[in-house]
Motif scaffolding. Structure first.
Motif, PDB file in Angstrom:
ATOM      1  N   GLY A  30       0.727  -1.309   0.065  1.00  0.00           N
ATOM      2  CA  GLY A  30      -0.066  -0.067   0.052  1.00  0.00           C
ATOM      3  C   GLY A  30       0.712   1.311   0.064  1.00  0.00           C
ATOM      4  O   GLY A  30       0.563   2.246  -0.880  1.00  0.00           O
ATOM      5  N   ARG A  31       1.786   1.257   0.838  1.00  0.00           N
ATOM      6  CA  ARG A  31       2.754   2.212   0.813  1.00  0.00           C
ATOM      7  C   ARG A  31       3.516   2.421  -0.614  1.00  0.00           C
ATOM      8  O   ARG A  31       3.773   3.763  -1.033  1.00  0.00           O
ATOM      9  N   VAL A  32       3.672   1.627  -1.232  1.00  0.00           N
ATOM     10  CA  VAL A  32       4.397   1.531  -2.474  1.00  0.00           C
ATOM     11  C   VAL A  32       3.620   2.148  -3.459  1.00  0.00           C
ATOM     12  O   VAL A  32       3.818   2.992  -4.530  1.00  0.00           O
ATOM     13  N   LEU A  33       2.365   1.645  -3.505  1.00  0.00           N
ATOM     14  CA  LEU A  33       1.249   2.156  -4.423  1.00  0.00           C
ATOM     15  C   LEU A  33       1.040   3.515  -4.285  1.00  0.00           C
ATOM     16  O   LEU A  33       0.966   4.501  -5.380  1.00  0.00           O
ATOM     17  N   ALA A  34       1.257   4.021  -2.976  1.00  0.00           N
ATOM     18  CA  ALA A  34       0.934   5.319  -2.620  1.00  0.00           C
ATOM     19  C   ALA A  34       1.999   6.197  -3.251  1.00  0.00           C
ATOM     20  O   ALA A  34       1.714   7.382  -3.688  1.00  0.00           O
ATOM     21  N   GLU A  35       3.016   5.896  -3.143  1.00  0.00           N
ATOM     22  CA  GLU A  35       4.111   6.582  -3.842  1.00  0.00           C
ATOM     23  C   GLU A  35       4.098   6.776  -5.189  1.00  0.00           C
ATOM     24  O   GLU A  35       4.456   7.692  -5.759  1.00  0.00           O
ATOM     25  N   MET A  36       3.392   5.576  -5.961  1.00  0.00           N
ATOM     26  CA  MET A  36       3.150   5.754  -7.179  1.00  0.00           C
ATOM     27  C   MET A  36       1.948   6.685  -7.751  1.00  0.00           C
ATOM     28  O   MET A  36       1.525   6.630  -8.779  1.00  0.00           O
ATOM     29  N   GLY A  37       1.089   7.057  -6.804  1.00  0.00           N
ATOM     30  CA  GLY A  37      -0.147   7.776  -6.848  1.00  0.00           C
ATOM     31  C   GLY A  37      -1.317   7.132  -6.798  1.00  0.00           C
ATOM     32  O   GLY A  37      -2.263   7.353  -7.235  1.00  0.00           O
ATOM     33  N   ILE A  38      -1.151   5.779  -6.676  1.00  0.00           N
ATOM     34  CA  ILE A  38      -2.454   4.857  -6.655  1.00  0.00           C
ATOM     35  C   ILE A  38      -2.822   4.658  -5.110  1.00  0.00           C
ATOM     36  O   ILE A  38      -2.283   4.433  -4.234  1.00  0.00           O
ATOM     37  N   ARG A  39      -4.423   5.070  -4.877  1.00  0.00           N
ATOM     38  CA  ARG A  39      -4.648   5.263  -3.578  1.00  0.00           C
ATOM     39  C   ARG A  39      -5.586   3.813  -3.257  1.00  0.00           C
ATOM     40  O   ARG A  39      -6.646   3.496  -4.001  1.00  0.00           O
ATOM     41  N   VAL A  40      -4.871   2.995  -2.356  1.00  0.00           N
ATOM     42  CA  VAL A  40      -5.765   1.968  -2.038  1.00  0.00           C
ATOM     43  C   VAL A  40      -6.933   2.345  -1.081  1.00  0.00           C
ATOM     44  O   VAL A  40      -6.924   3.313  -0.585  1.00  0.00           O
ATOM     45  N   ASP A  42      -9.544   3.425  -3.002  1.00  0.00           N
ATOM     46  CA  ASP A  42     -10.386   4.046  -3.871  1.00  0.00           C
ATOM     47  C   ASP A  42     -10.882   3.298  -5.079  1.00  0.00           C
ATOM     48  O   ASP A  42     -10.238   2.698  -5.543  1.00  0.00           O
ATOM     49  N   ARG A  43     -12.215   3.302  -5.157  1.00  0.00           N
ATOM     50  CA  ARG A  43     -12.742   2.380  -6.295  1.00  0.00           C
ATOM     51  C   ARG A  43     -12.174   2.441  -7.662  1.00  0.00           C
ATOM     52  O   ARG A  43     -12.197   1.636  -8.323  1.00  0.00           O
ATOM     53  N   ASP A  44     -11.701   3.728  -7.920  1.00  0.00           N
ATOM     54  CA  ASP A  44     -11.014   4.145  -9.204  1.00  0.00           C
ATOM     55  C   ASP A  44      -9.741   3.739  -9.197  1.00  0.00           C
ATOM     56  O   ASP A  44      -8.907   3.933 -10.347  1.00  0.00           O
ATOM     57  N   SER A  45      -9.181   3.509  -8.006  1.00  0.00           N
ATOM     58  CA  SER A  45      -7.713   3.451  -8.304  1.00  0.00           C
ATOM     59  C   SER A  45      -7.241   1.897  -7.811  1.00  0.00           C
ATOM     60  O   SER A  45      -6.835   1.277  -8.712  1.00  0.00           O
ATOM     61  N   TRP A  46      -7.367   1.538  -6.584  1.00  0.00           N
ATOM     62  CA  TRP A  46      -7.219   0.342  -6.092  1.00  0.00           C
ATOM     63  C   TRP A  46      -8.150  -0.117  -5.008  1.00  0.00           C
ATOM     64  O   TRP A  46      -7.865   0.303  -3.694  1.00  0.00           O
ATOM     65  N   PRO A  47      -9.201  -0.613  -5.358  1.00  0.00           N
ATOM     66  CA  PRO A  47     -10.410  -0.639  -4.222  1.00  0.00           C
ATOM     67  C   PRO A  47     -10.228  -1.441  -2.897  1.00  0.00           C
ATOM     68  O   PRO A  47     -10.586  -1.296  -1.836  1.00  0.00           O
ATOM     69  N   GLN A  48      -9.206  -2.755  -2.882  1.00  0.00           N
ATOM     70  CA  GLN A  48      -9.142  -3.627  -1.719  1.00  0.00           C
ATOM     71  C   GLN A  48      -7.847  -4.107  -1.839  1.00  0.00           C
ATOM     72  O   GLN A  48      -7.282  -4.619  -2.788  1.00  0.00           O
TER      73      GLN A  48
END
Length: 95
Positions: A30-40, A42-48
């Protein structure tokens, strides 16, 4: 303690250890994804994104359903990382 209770206690300990390991891994992903601008979350980004473990204690991470634009972003990042790694490896052999 009877052997049944002891076996159940060992199984519970294995499950909890596996769950903790899976939760830690899911957190770091989740932290790595956040660094890439992907929000865990968020339905439009990474829901679960959930850490799980089997009864034997084998950890796993449930990624959920990921929208196609997010998958494309990950694919591009992985391809870029692989090409950078190969480029550095090729430069190392040529030196």
């Amino acid at each position: 303690m009877t052997t049944d209770i002891g076996a159940a206690a060992k199984q519970a300990d294995a499950f909890l250890a596996g769950k903790k390991k899976a939760d830690d891994t899911a957190f770091m992903l989740g932290r790595v994804l956040a660094e890439m601008g992907i929000r865990v979350g968020d339905r439009d980004s990474w829901p679960q994104l959930i850490g799980r473990a089997s009864l034997s204690g084998e950890p796993s991470v449930f990624l959920g359903t990921v929208p196609l634009p997010t998958v494309r972003k990950l694919i591009n990042a992985l391809i870029y990382a692989e090409s950078e790694q190969r480029s550095q490896r090729d430069q190392g052999h040529g030196a």
